[in-house]
Enzyme design. Structure first.
Site, mmCIF file in Angstrom:
data_model
loop_
_atom_site.group_PDB
_atom_site.id
_atom_site.type_symbol
_atom_site.label_atom_id
_atom_site.label_comp_id
_atom_site.label_asym_id
_atom_site.label_seq_id
_atom_site.Cartn_x
_atom_site.Cartn_y
_atom_site.Cartn_z
ATOM 1 N N ARG A 1 56.514 35.361 43.209
ATOM 2 C CA ARG A 1 57.142 34.297 42.430
ATOM 3 C C ARG A 1 56.179 33.929 41.309
ATOM 4 N NH1 ARG A 1 55.162 29.240 43.417
ATOM 5 N NH2 ARG A 1 53.676 29.035 45.111
ATOM 6 N N ARG B 1 57.105 25.253 35.393
ATOM 7 C CA ARG B 1 57.307 23.811 35.416
ATOM 8 C C ARG B 1 57.966 23.371 34.119
ATOM 9 N NH1 ARG B 1 51.298 22.123 37.176
ATOM 10 N NH2 ARG B 1 51.322 22.972 39.284
ATOM 11 N N ARG C 1 39.750 45.351 45.322
ATOM 12 C CA ARG C 1 39.247 45.248 43.960
ATOM 13 C C ARG C 1 37.934 44.487 44.019
ATOM 14 N NH1 ARG C 1 39.989 48.160 39.853
ATOM 15 N NH2 ARG C 1 40.149 46.535 38.276
ATOM 16 N N ARG D 1 38.081 36.558 32.454
ATOM 17 C CA ARG D 1 37.943 35.127 32.185
ATOM 18 C C ARG D 1 36.487 34.754 31.990
ATOM 19 N NH1 ARG D 1 39.609 32.145 37.930
ATOM 20 N NH2 ARG D 1 38.131 33.224 39.284
ATOM 21 N N GLU E 1 33.674 37.357 33.839
ATOM 22 C CA GLU E 1 34.129 37.979 35.081
ATOM 23 C C GLU E 1 34.832 39.303 34.762
ATOM 24 O OE1 GLU E 1 37.307 36.476 38.296
ATOM 25 O OE2 GLU E 1 35.597 35.127 38.052
ATOM 26 N N TYR F 1 43.992 37.966 51.541
ATOM 27 C CA TYR F 1 43.392 37.006 50.620
ATOM 28 C C TYR F 1 43.593 35.603 51.174
ATOM 29 C CZ TYR F 1 42.126 34.322 46.563
ATOM 30 O OH TYR F 1 41.514 33.433 45.735
ATOM 31 N N ASP G 1 42.680 31.447 50.559
ATOM 32 C CA ASP G 1 42.063 30.328 49.864
ATOM 33 C C ASP G 1 41.108 29.650 50.829
ATOM 34 O OD1 ASP G 1 43.302 30.554 47.349
ATOM 35 O OD2 ASP G 1 45.107 29.538 48.069
#
Length: 368
Positions: free
Chosen positions: A172, A176, A249, A280, A300, A348, A350
């Protein structure tokens, strides 16, 4: 020989939380890490008074009040709100995709204008059954946002053309229709005052730790020290790549101290263009609203992973998932090894998810 209840391999968040909770229950723990420091990827290096996120930006965010209360035992958090910018073809855009972004792209001022453009582009360029990432993105967000803010960045990040990447990478895309640049929707968000090391140091206070220790190179000797092992490293490496190597990666970071007080006016700026090799630039002082007369920035660079590099992002395609399932099944036969964390679970996480996983594993282990 068994001096400890648990030998914990890896001093990142998973290992540190497990060690802390086990110690509270009266268990003895030894925490080891092959790096020269504790804290895993959340480690901060103090450079001339600025806490540098040595392994990339880490912004704590969660909707889970229990997890938020848990970390607030150890450190107070500031009110940093992540509002990254994205540079494409010389123009800056706000992220996540919101009314500011749409105004910057098309000059629109109302949600209905933005919705109409996006819906028309999806109708023109989208497909019903996307077969790759490009088709998926076009079907979710339309051509302009995809080509301006997704395509080149994503191809740099993964080292492959968007048409060669699986569609499920983008399940997704948050859109907003408000002028809101807060990247996360989570209720709780911030950066620890004084950096993430404060959390690690508090979690591991009073617990024996050793850095610069490679578990797999000294396996027999180290395993003999404890009744059980908590392993947070690469699961395929633990089993000597029995079913083949899992793909990741990797990232390379270039840190630089600059003799100026403000380089880019924001903590995180993405660089979309393919001819820019990094994805970034971070300016670390802005994570903690620093007032220093100098600044530290980090570029990075995404890289192809090899076993001598750090693994950051699992490549969760079907082939790798099939391999991981075999390793997972093998791990379930272990009675004296607990596998946990993003490398051992090949997913992954958080930060709040790692902590939640570690707390769940400790409850399962210590309160059977």
């Amino acid at each position: 020989m068994q001096k400890y209840d648990y030998l914990i391999v890896g001093a990142g968040l998973f290992g540190s939380v497990f060690a802390h909770e086990a110690t509270k229950k009266g268990k003895t723990c030894l925490v080891i890490d092959r790096r020269s420091h504790l804290g895993g990827n959340v480690y901060c290096e103090n450079v001339d008074g600025i806490n540098v996120h040595k392994y990339g930006a880490h912004i704590f965010h969660t909707n889970d009040k229990d997890i938020w209360d848990y970390v607030n035992q150890f450190v107070t958090f500031n009110n940093y709100i992540n509002s990254p910018l994205s540079l494409s073809k010389g123009k800056l855009y706000n992220l996540p995709f919101n009314m500011n972004t749409f105004h910057q792209l098309w000059g629109v001022k109302t949600p209905s204008e933005a919705k109409q453009i996006i819906e028309e582009q999806i109708k023109t360029h989208g497909v019903k059954n996307p077969k790759n990432l490009e088709e998926q993105a076009l079907s979710l967000i339309g051509k302009d946002i995809y080509e301006t803010l997704i395509k080149e960045y994503t191809e740099k990040q993964w080292g492959k053309k968007a048409t060669e990447l699986p569609a499920f990478i983008i399940k997704r895309l948050p859109v907003r229709y408000t002028f809101d640049n807060n990247y996360f929707n989570d209720r709780y968000q911030g950066i620890p005052n004084g950096g993430y090391n404060k959390i690690t140091e508090s979690l591991l206070e009073g617990i024996e730790t050793r850095t610069g220790v490679d578990f797999l190179k000294n396996r027999n000797e180290l395993e003999a020290l404890a009744k059980k092992v908590v392993y947070t490293g690469n699961i395929d490496e633990y089993y000597d790549y029995k079913f083949g190597k899992l793909e990741y990666r990797s990232l390379r970071f270039e840190h630089e101290v600059l003799d100026m007080d403000n380089y880019q006016a924001n903590a995180v700026v993405n660089y979309n263009d393919a001819d820019v090799p990094y994805t970034r630039i971070l300016e670390h002082k802005h994570f903690e609203f620093g007032k220093q007369k100098h600044t530290v920035v980090t570029k990075e660079y995404p890289e192809t992973w090899t076993p001598n590099k750090e693994a950051y992002y699992p490549v969760n395609n079907d082939e790798n998932q099939q391999k991981y399932k075999k390793y997972k099944q093998l791990s379930l036969t272990e009675s004296n090894v607990i596998f946990g964390g993003r490398l051992a679970e090949y997913r992954y996480y958080d930060m709040h998810q790692v902590i939640g996983s570690a707390l769940a594993k400790t409850r399962q282990e210590l309160n059977p």
